[in-house]
Design a protein around this motif. Structure first.
Motif, mmCIF file in Angstrom:
data_model
loop_
_atom_site.group_PDB
_atom_site.id
_atom_site.type_symbol
_atom_site.label_atom_id
_atom_site.label_comp_id
_atom_site.label_asym_id
_atom_site.label_seq_id
_atom_site.Cartn_x
_atom_site.Cartn_y
_atom_site.Cartn_z
ATOM 1 N N SER A 1 74.580 53.571 65.218
ATOM 2 C CA SER A 1 73.621 52.359 65.341
ATOM 3 C C SER A 1 73.384 52.378 67.000
ATOM 4 C CB SER A 1 74.016 51.238 64.779
ATOM 5 O OG SER A 1 73.146 50.185 65.162
ATOM 6 N N PRO A 2 72.172 52.728 67.450
ATOM 7 C CA PRO A 2 71.916 52.403 68.760
ATOM 8 C C PRO A 2 72.413 50.977 69.419
ATOM 9 C CG PRO A 2 69.769 52.412 67.920
ATOM 10 C CD PRO A 2 70.940 52.825 66.717
ATOM 11 N N LYS A 3 72.284 50.915 70.420
ATOM 12 C CA LYS A 3 72.560 49.520 71.084
ATOM 13 C C LYS A 3 71.207 48.757 70.985
ATOM 14 C CE LYS A 3 76.205 50.589 74.513
ATOM 15 N NZ LYS A 3 76.474 50.710 75.856
ATOM 16 N N TRP A 4 71.045 47.608 70.779
ATOM 17 C CA TRP A 4 69.830 46.808 70.774
ATOM 18 C C TRP A 4 68.796 47.291 71.660
ATOM 19 C CZ3 TRP A 4 66.986 45.116 67.034
ATOM 20 C CH2 TRP A 4 65.814 44.379 67.089
ATOM 21 N N LYS A 5 69.278 47.175 72.768
ATOM 22 C CA LYS A 5 68.524 47.337 74.123
ATOM 23 C C LYS A 5 67.887 48.714 73.863
ATOM 24 C CE LYS A 5 71.989 48.053 77.434
ATOM 25 N NZ LYS A 5 72.762 47.444 78.934
ATOM 26 N N GLU A 6 68.573 49.977 73.279
ATOM 27 C CA GLU A 6 68.347 51.214 73.303
ATOM 28 C C GLU A 6 67.251 51.399 71.894
ATOM 29 O OE1 GLU A 6 71.785 53.124 73.894
ATOM 30 O OE2 GLU A 6 72.160 52.344 76.188
ATOM 31 N N SER A 7 66.977 50.469 71.106
ATOM 32 C CA SER A 7 66.535 50.715 70.005
ATOM 33 C C SER A 7 65.004 50.937 70.112
ATOM 34 C CB SER A 7 66.905 49.591 69.025
ATOM 35 O OG SER A 7 68.306 49.251 68.623
ATOM 36 N N ARG A 8 64.552 51.912 69.773
ATOM 37 C CA ARG A 8 63.225 52.393 70.135
ATOM 38 C C ARG A 8 62.405 52.727 68.625
ATOM 39 N NH1 ARG A 8 64.444 50.267 73.908
ATOM 40 N NH2 ARG A 8 64.689 51.128 76.111
ATOM 41 N N HIS A 9 63.058 53.024 67.629
ATOM 42 C CA HIS A 9 62.394 53.428 66.502
ATOM 43 C C HIS A 9 63.121 53.062 65.353
ATOM 44 C CE1 HIS A 9 59.728 55.714 64.019
ATOM 45 N NE2 HIS A 9 60.647 56.396 63.615
ATOM 46 N N PHE A 10 62.720 52.405 64.161
ATOM 47 C CA PHE A 10 63.299 51.854 63.275
ATOM 48 C C PHE A 10 62.753 52.790 61.896
ATOM 49 C CE2 PHE A 10 63.524 48.851 66.164
ATOM 50 C CZ PHE A 10 64.619 47.913 65.836
ATOM 51 N N LEU B 1 68.822 52.864 53.190
ATOM 52 C CA LEU B 1 69.537 52.087 52.343
ATOM 53 C C LEU B 1 69.134 50.618 52.355
ATOM 54 C CD1 LEU B 1 73.103 53.777 53.336
ATOM 55 C CD2 LEU B 1 71.870 53.992 51.311
ATOM 56 N N ASN B 2 68.147 50.337 52.205
ATOM 57 C CA ASN B 2 67.469 48.941 51.826
ATOM 58 C C ASN B 2 67.360 48.170 53.229
ATOM 59 O OD1 ASN B 2 66.449 47.150 49.868
ATOM 60 N ND2 ASN B 2 68.180 45.916 50.077
ATOM 61 N N HIS B 3 67.457 48.880 54.341
ATOM 62 C CA HIS B 3 67.396 47.989 55.662
ATOM 63 C C HIS B 3 66.513 48.828 56.323
ATOM 64 C CE1 HIS B 3 71.488 47.226 54.396
ATOM 65 N NE2 HIS B 3 71.453 46.226 55.163
ATOM 66 N N LYS B 4 65.761 48.037 57.224
ATOM 67 C CA LYS B 4 64.966 48.563 58.544
ATOM 68 C C LYS B 4 65.958 48.752 59.558
ATOM 69 C CE LYS B 4 60.760 47.544 61.350
ATOM 70 N NZ LYS B 4 59.789 46.428 61.689
ATOM 71 N N THR B 5 66.208 49.943 59.866
ATOM 72 C CA THR B 5 67.502 50.484 60.639
ATOM 73 C C THR B 5 66.986 51.076 61.785
ATOM 74 O OG1 THR B 5 68.539 50.778 58.654
ATOM 75 C CG2 THR B 5 69.362 51.522 60.420
ATOM 76 N N LEU C 1 61.172 64.513 62.185
ATOM 77 C CA LEU C 1 62.376 65.164 61.821
ATOM 78 C C LEU C 1 63.634 64.259 61.383
ATOM 79 C CD1 LEU C 1 63.990 68.037 61.678
ATOM 80 C CD2 LEU C 1 64.240 67.782 64.120
ATOM 81 N N THR C 2 63.639 63.147 62.288
ATOM 82 C CA THR C 2 64.548 62.219 62.049
ATOM 83 C C THR C 2 64.550 61.317 60.727
ATOM 84 O OG1 THR C 2 64.710 61.742 64.684
ATOM 85 C CG2 THR C 2 65.564 59.966 63.005
ATOM 86 N N HIS D 1 72.104 45.657 63.424
ATOM 87 C CA HIS D 1 70.449 45.225 64.162
ATOM 88 C C HIS D 1 69.575 45.728 63.282
ATOM 89 C CE1 HIS D 1 72.574 44.912 67.797
ATOM 90 N NE2 HIS D 1 72.932 46.509 68.120
ATOM 91 N N ALA D 2 69.774 45.589 61.945
ATOM 92 C CA ALA D 2 68.796 46.073 61.037
ATOM 93 C C ALA D 2 68.275 44.866 60.300
ATOM 94 C CB ALA D 2 69.407 47.061 59.901
ATOM 95 N N GLU D 3 67.007 45.151 59.622
ATOM 96 C CA GLU D 3 66.603 43.941 58.590
ATOM 97 C C GLU D 3 66.492 44.542 57.229
ATOM 98 O OE1 GLU D 3 62.830 42.931 60.067
ATOM 99 O OE2 GLU D 3 63.417 42.154 62.278
#
Length: 292
Positions: free
Chosen positions: A192-201, A205-209, A258-259, A286-288
């Motif tokens: 899991s990336p740090k929240w401030k570095e989260s750019r793509h979701f 597994l049933n989460h927006k990650t 690719l990801t 940091h997921a929903e």
């Protein structure tokens, strides 16, 4: 002093036969699960949210199976510190490695996507199966405890792998490319990336990650081949890891595709054998949650 003491304890552990080691592991499971209840709240939360269609009895069964496997993995990783190359090749086999080696012979480097699934520490034996002269590297997070970090580097590099700190990945790949060196780099890309570095979701597994995308950027920029490593546990102490090509031309894919392919493969592996995934980490902090 502490480091040498830890090395000595690992050496003693290495003399324990595997059949006895798993008796010890059964005891370790009891300690982790029932006595200290190691991260059970996070594990239960992760499992319940990831599998909303499973009832509580099913969740508890997966939970206990996971803690049994987790105990096995801890002791198996310790055994790697002094295991012979012949034994690890017998216990950790790689399938479809010829397709990877064919790319290497053509002068094309390869990115290998894997997750905290199966015995990822034993995956460090991959260089034993690669084309001669190939550099086998693995990206890792440096541990805060210097003695433990030094010990884990010893374990992870015993079979010829080179450990590269995560923040040095791009520089390392650039140096290899500039020197025209062929390599295989393993990325545990489900962190899991740090929240401030989260750019793509992505849905996972049933989460927006939030997901790390650095592996994709490096793979596409240097036109590496891209494989997912599908790890299967055959039985206690025996694994098979199959190289699954993610795409023939990763650099031609749209951004983040690719990801997404990697996470689809990893999710399929986890759904088949959820007990083999590392549920004790707060992966979805940091997921929903998605609608089931």
């Amino acid at each position: 002093m502490i480091y040498h003491l830890l090395r000595f304890l690992l050496k003693l552990l290495s003399y324990i036969p595997f059949r006895v080691l798993y008796i010890v592991s059964d005891g370790l499971f009891y300690v982790l699960y029932y006595l200290i209840k190691y991260r059970r709240k996070i594990t239960r939360k992760n499992l319940t949210e990831s599998f909303p269609n499973k009832n509580l009895n099913e969740i508890k069964r997966i939970e206990k199976d996971f803690y049994h496997f987790f105990a096995d993995t801890i002791l198996e990783s310790c055994k790697l510190a002094f295991m012979s190359q012949d034994e690890i090749r017998r216990r950790m086999k790689f399938k479809n490695v010829e397709e990877v080696n064919a790319m290497l012979r053509q002068g094309k480097s390869v990115s290998v996507y894997l997750g905290h699934y199966g015995n990822w520490e034993w995956v460090s034996s991959m260089p034993l199966w690669l084309e001669k002269g190939t550099i086998g590297a693995q990206i890792y997070h440096k541990l805060r405890n210097k003695n433990m970090d030094r010990l884990m580097l010893h374990i992870r590099e015993r079979m010829g792998a080179i450990s590269v700190e995560m923040h040095k990945t791009a520089r390392y790949a650039t140096e290899l490319a500039n020197n025209h060196k062929v390599c295989v780099i393993g990325f545990i890309a489900d962190q899991s990336p740090k929240w401030k570095e989260s750019r793509h979701f992505l849905p996972f597994l049933n989460h927006k990650t939030p997901v790390l995308t650095g592996t994709e950027k490096i793979t596409k920029h240097y036109q590496f081949g891209a494989f997912y490593l599908d790890v299967k546990r055959i039985k206690r102490g025996y694994y098979e890891a199959e190289f699954v090509k993610l795409h023939d031309e990763p650099e031609s894919l749209p951004d983040f595709e690719l990801t997404a392919l990697y996470f689809k493969h990893l999710e399929q592996s986890i759904i088949l054998h959820p007990e083999l995934y590392l549920w004790t980490h707060n992966r979805f902090k940091h997921a929903e949650k998605l609608e089931a």
